[in-house]
Design a protein around this motif. Structure first.
Motif, PDB file in Angstrom:
ATOM      1  N   SER A 158       0.875  -1.392   0.118  1.00  0.00           N
ATOM      2  CA  SER A 158       0.093  -0.097  -0.094  1.00  0.00           C
ATOM      3  C   SER A 158       0.998   1.294  -0.190  1.00  0.00           C
ATOM      4  CB  SER A 158      -0.932   0.004   1.133  1.00  0.00           C
ATOM      5  OG  SER A 158      -0.048  -0.166   2.370  1.00  0.00           O
ATOM      6  N   ASP A 159       2.114   1.126   0.665  1.00  0.00           N
ATOM      7  CA  ASP A 159       2.939   2.229   0.629  1.00  0.00           C
ATOM      8  C   ASP A 159       3.602   2.531  -0.662  1.00  0.00           C
ATOM      9  OD1 ASP A 159       2.137   2.755   3.320  1.00  0.00           O
ATOM     10  OD2 ASP A 159       4.048   2.229   4.308  1.00  0.00           O
ATOM     11  N   LEU A 160       3.982   1.553  -1.041  1.00  0.00           N
ATOM     12  CA  LEU A 160       4.798   1.395  -2.271  1.00  0.00           C
ATOM     13  C   LEU A 160       3.828   1.968  -3.374  1.00  0.00           C
ATOM     14  CD1 LEU A 160       6.726  -1.951  -2.225  1.00  0.00           C
ATOM     15  CD2 LEU A 160       7.614   0.389  -2.292  1.00  0.00           C
ATOM     16  N   LEU A 161       2.673   1.619  -3.623  1.00  0.00           N
ATOM     17  CA  LEU A 161       1.506   1.897  -4.487  1.00  0.00           C
ATOM     18  C   LEU A 161       1.641   3.704  -4.487  1.00  0.00           C
ATOM     19  CD1 LEU A 161      -1.557  -0.199  -4.277  1.00  0.00           C
ATOM     20  CD2 LEU A 161      -0.204   0.311  -6.449  1.00  0.00           C
ATOM     21  N   GLN A 162       1.625   4.242  -3.231  1.00  0.00           N
ATOM     22  CA  GLN A 162       1.345   5.794  -3.347  1.00  0.00           C
ATOM     23  C   GLN A 162       2.714   6.319  -3.768  1.00  0.00           C
ATOM     24  OE1 GLN A 162      -1.362   7.293  -2.574  1.00  0.00           O
ATOM     25  NE2 GLN A 162      -2.681   5.483  -2.007  1.00  0.00           N
ATOM     26  N   ALA A 163       4.165   5.857  -3.409  1.00  0.00           N
ATOM     27  CA  ALA A 163       5.063   6.230  -3.718  1.00  0.00           C
ATOM     28  C   ALA A 163       5.781   6.044  -5.002  1.00  0.00           C
ATOM     29  CB  ALA A 163       6.098   5.557  -2.543  1.00  0.00           C
ATOM     30  N   ASP A 164       5.536   4.685  -5.770  1.00  0.00           N
ATOM     31  CA  ASP A 164       5.885   4.554  -7.008  1.00  0.00           C
ATOM     32  C   ASP A 164       5.011   3.559  -7.455  1.00  0.00           C
ATOM     33  OD1 ASP A 164       7.422   3.757  -9.220  1.00  0.00           O
ATOM     34  OD2 ASP A 164       9.326   3.324  -8.009  1.00  0.00           O
ATOM     35  N   PRO A 165       3.784   4.120  -7.789  1.00  0.00           N
ATOM     36  CA  PRO A 165       2.779   3.227  -8.521  1.00  0.00           C
ATOM     37  C   PRO A 165       3.228   2.457  -9.691  1.00  0.00           C
ATOM     38  CG  PRO A 165       2.274   5.377  -8.846  1.00  0.00           C
ATOM     39  CD  PRO A 165       3.438   5.411  -8.134  1.00  0.00           C
ATOM     40  N   ARG A 166       4.008   3.117 -10.445  1.00  0.00           N
ATOM     41  CA  ARG A 166       4.520   2.548 -11.870  1.00  0.00           C
ATOM     42  C   ARG A 166       5.393   1.335 -11.500  1.00  0.00           C
ATOM     43  NH1 ARG A 166       6.934   6.277 -16.150  1.00  0.00           N
ATOM     44  NH2 ARG A 166       4.984   6.832 -16.268  1.00  0.00           N
ATOM     45  N   LEU A 167       6.274   1.303 -10.430  1.00  0.00           N
ATOM     46  CA  LEU A 167       6.902   0.225 -10.061  1.00  0.00           C
ATOM     47  C   LEU A 167       6.103  -1.018  -9.928  1.00  0.00           C
ATOM     48  CD1 LEU A 167       9.777  -1.316  -9.131  1.00  0.00           C
ATOM     49  CD2 LEU A 167       9.345  -0.426  -7.064  1.00  0.00           C
ATOM     50  N   VAL A 168       5.127  -0.747  -8.987  1.00  0.00           N
ATOM     51  CA  VAL A 168       4.234  -1.861  -8.729  1.00  0.00           C
ATOM     52  C   VAL A 168       3.410  -2.239  -9.797  1.00  0.00           C
ATOM     53  CG1 VAL A 168       2.280  -2.363  -6.864  1.00  0.00           C
ATOM     54  CG2 VAL A 168       4.137  -0.926  -6.272  1.00  0.00           C
ATOM     55  N   LEU A 169       2.861  -1.565 -10.703  1.00  0.00           N
ATOM     56  CA  LEU A 169       2.137  -1.984 -11.677  1.00  0.00           C
ATOM     57  C   LEU A 169       3.243  -2.947 -12.759  1.00  0.00           C
ATOM     58  CD1 LEU A 169      -0.679  -2.071 -13.313  1.00  0.00           C
ATOM     59  CD2 LEU A 169       0.341  -0.092 -14.465  1.00  0.00           C
ATOM     60  N   ARG A 170       4.202  -2.510 -12.866  1.00  0.00           N
ATOM     61  CA  ARG A 170       5.192  -3.270 -13.751  1.00  0.00           C
ATOM     62  C   ARG A 170       5.306  -4.587 -13.069  1.00  0.00           C
ATOM     63  NH1 ARG A 170       7.190  -0.046 -17.774  1.00  0.00           N
ATOM     64  NH2 ARG A 170       5.687   1.379 -18.481  1.00  0.00           N
ATOM     65  N   ALA A 171       5.537  -4.636 -11.615  1.00  0.00           N
ATOM     66  CA  ALA A 171       5.911  -5.874 -11.011  1.00  0.00           C
ATOM     67  C   ALA A 171       4.704  -6.964 -11.272  1.00  0.00           C
ATOM     68  CB  ALA A 171       6.033  -5.741  -9.572  1.00  0.00           C
ATOM     69  N   LEU A 172       3.422  -6.367 -11.274  1.00  0.00           N
ATOM     70  CA  LEU A 172       2.073  -7.055 -11.592  1.00  0.00           C
ATOM     71  C   LEU A 172       2.224  -7.797 -12.765  1.00  0.00           C
ATOM     72  CD1 LEU A 172      -0.673  -8.352 -10.654  1.00  0.00           C
ATOM     73  CD2 LEU A 172      -1.610  -5.759 -11.427  1.00  0.00           C
ATOM     74  N   PHE A 173       2.530  -6.700 -13.929  1.00  0.00           N
ATOM     75  CA  PHE A 173       2.666  -7.101 -15.435  1.00  0.00           C
ATOM     76  C   PHE A 173       3.750  -8.522 -15.338  1.00  0.00           C
ATOM     77  CE2 PHE A 173       0.749  -3.139 -16.811  1.00  0.00           C
ATOM     78  CZ  PHE A 173      -0.091  -3.593 -17.570  1.00  0.00           C
ATOM     79  N   ASP A 174       4.780  -8.283 -14.607  1.00  0.00           N
ATOM     80  CA  ASP A 174       5.826  -9.283 -14.543  1.00  0.00           C
ATOM     81  C   ASP A 174       5.378 -10.616 -14.064  1.00  0.00           C
ATOM     82  OD1 ASP A 174       7.639  -7.613 -15.952  1.00  0.00           O
ATOM     83  OD2 ASP A 174       8.566  -6.918 -13.805  1.00  0.00           O
ATOM     84  N   LEU A 175       4.624 -10.430 -13.006  1.00  0.00           N
ATOM     85  CA  LEU A 175       4.278 -11.449 -12.174  1.00  0.00           C
ATOM     86  C   LEU A 175       3.051 -12.315 -13.283  1.00  0.00           C
ATOM     87  CD1 LEU A 175       3.580 -13.368  -9.630  1.00  0.00           C
ATOM     88  CD2 LEU A 175       2.042 -11.822  -8.922  1.00  0.00           C
ATOM     89  N   LEU A 176       2.335 -11.817 -13.875  1.00  0.00           N
ATOM     90  CA  LEU A 176       1.382 -12.342 -14.727  1.00  0.00           C
ATOM     91  C   LEU A 176       1.791 -12.588 -16.273  1.00  0.00           C
ATOM     92  CD1 LEU A 176      -1.756 -10.194 -13.750  1.00  0.00           C
ATOM     93  CD2 LEU A 176      -1.168 -12.557 -13.058  1.00  0.00           C
ATOM     94  N   GLN A 177       3.346 -12.167 -16.453  1.00  0.00           N
ATOM     95  CA  GLN A 177       3.695 -12.445 -17.654  1.00  0.00           C
ATOM     96  C   GLN A 177       3.035 -11.866 -18.753  1.00  0.00           C
ATOM     97  OE1 GLN A 177       4.140 -16.617 -17.397  1.00  0.00           O
ATOM     98  NE2 GLN A 177       6.387 -16.502 -17.456  1.00  0.00           N
ATOM     99  N   LEU A 178       2.878 -10.458 -18.403  1.00  0.00           N
ATOM    100  CA  LEU A 178       1.960  -9.822 -19.413  1.00  0.00           C
ATOM    101  C   LEU A 178       2.821  -8.268 -20.007  1.00  0.00           C
ATOM    102  CD1 LEU A 178      -1.537  -9.437 -17.676  1.00  0.00           C
ATOM    103  CD2 LEU A 178      -0.935 -10.917 -19.935  1.00  0.00           C
ATOM    104  N   ARG A 179       2.665  -7.968 -20.977  1.00  0.00           N
ATOM    105  CA  ARG A 179       3.519  -7.014 -21.441  1.00  0.00           C
ATOM    106  C   ARG A 179       2.856  -5.588 -21.217  1.00  0.00           C
ATOM    107  NH1 ARG A 179       6.873  -6.516 -27.262  1.00  0.00           N
ATOM    108  NH2 ARG A 179       7.226  -4.284 -27.306  1.00  0.00           N
ATOM    109  N   PRO A 180       3.391  -4.796 -20.667  1.00  0.00           N
ATOM    110  CA  PRO A 180       2.707  -3.365 -20.591  1.00  0.00           C
ATOM    111  C   PRO A 180       2.608  -2.692 -21.921  1.00  0.00           C
ATOM    112  CG  PRO A 180       4.485  -3.589 -18.870  1.00  0.00           C
ATOM    113  CD  PRO A 180       4.782  -4.762 -20.007  1.00  0.00           C
TER     114      PRO A 180
END
Length: 217
Positions: A158-180
């Motif tokens: 939750s803290d990382l989402l506020q501070a660096d939402p792009r980092l967290v979203l890219r991590a979600l893409f990586d986890l799901l093996q999806l291409r942003p």
């Protein structure tokens, strides 16, 4: 509707393709749901990105004869004006352009702080569901995403989402093996709840401005 040729009721200039794809859907949905009256508007992306912040008049000058209402949207992070807060940067851009526009026309600047991905924070659980559905699986737990991020300071997601939402979203893409890509932001703009998105300052500022300018008759 989005049009290429004048006359224009509105011109919107974006600093990148992701923001363009996302907010195009938001604005079009506003008309479809009769939150806005029908309008002809031009969607533009500044290929030089930084020009939109450092020389907004250079970007807008070709369009000033064709329209009275303008929106500028750009990220705060990477803008080159990080010494200013997001609201200060908005005010600076508006002063610069408004002096050229005069009283009869109007511009509103929207600075996405720290970046576009911040607009997704209020709907984070839904983002996980939408992306996971592309892989035919349930939404991952935040703990799984944290393993992709590996924060050195042990902060919760939750803290990382506020501070660096792009980092967290890219991590979600990586986890799901999806291409942003920009198409993902088209889907977000189409499927996410507008009332929930308006919890965030940028979407609320955008929609409130449009409703002030183009209220349904």
């Amino acid at each position: 509707m989005i049009v290429d040729e004048p006359p224009y009721d509105l011109v919107v200039v974006f600093a990148d393709a992701d923001a363009q794809q996302f907010f195009e859907q938001v604005i079009e949905r506003g008309q479809e749901r009769h939150c806005l009256r029908p309008l002809r508007w031009r969607s533009l992306r500044d290929p030089r990105r930084d020009t939109l912040v450092h020389a907004p008049l250079a970007v807008l000058d070709p369009w000033l004869l064709h329209c009275d209402r303008f929106l500028l949207l750009c990220d705060h992070h990477g803008s080159g004006r990080d010494e200013l807060g997001a609201e200060e940067l908005e005010a600076s851009l508006e002063r610069t352009v408004q002096a050229r526009l005069g009283q009869a026309r109007e511009l509103v600047a929207i600075v996405l702080a720290p970046e576009l991905e911040a607009v997704l924070v209020p709907v984070w659980e839904r983002i996980k569901e939408l992306l996971a559905a592309q892989r035919g699986r349930s939404a991952p737990a935040d703990e799984e995403i944290l393993l992709q991020v590996r924060p050195a300071d042990g902060r919760p997601l939750s803290d990382l989402l506020q501070a660096d939402p792009r980092l967290v979203l890219r991590a979600l893409f990586d986890l799901l093996q999806l291409r942003p890509n920009a198409r993902q932001f088209t889907a977000f703009g189409n499927h996410l709840s507008l009332p929930k998105l308006k919890v965030g300052r940028a979407v609320d500022r955008c929609t409130a401005t449009l409703q002030r300018w183009f209220a349904p008759v």
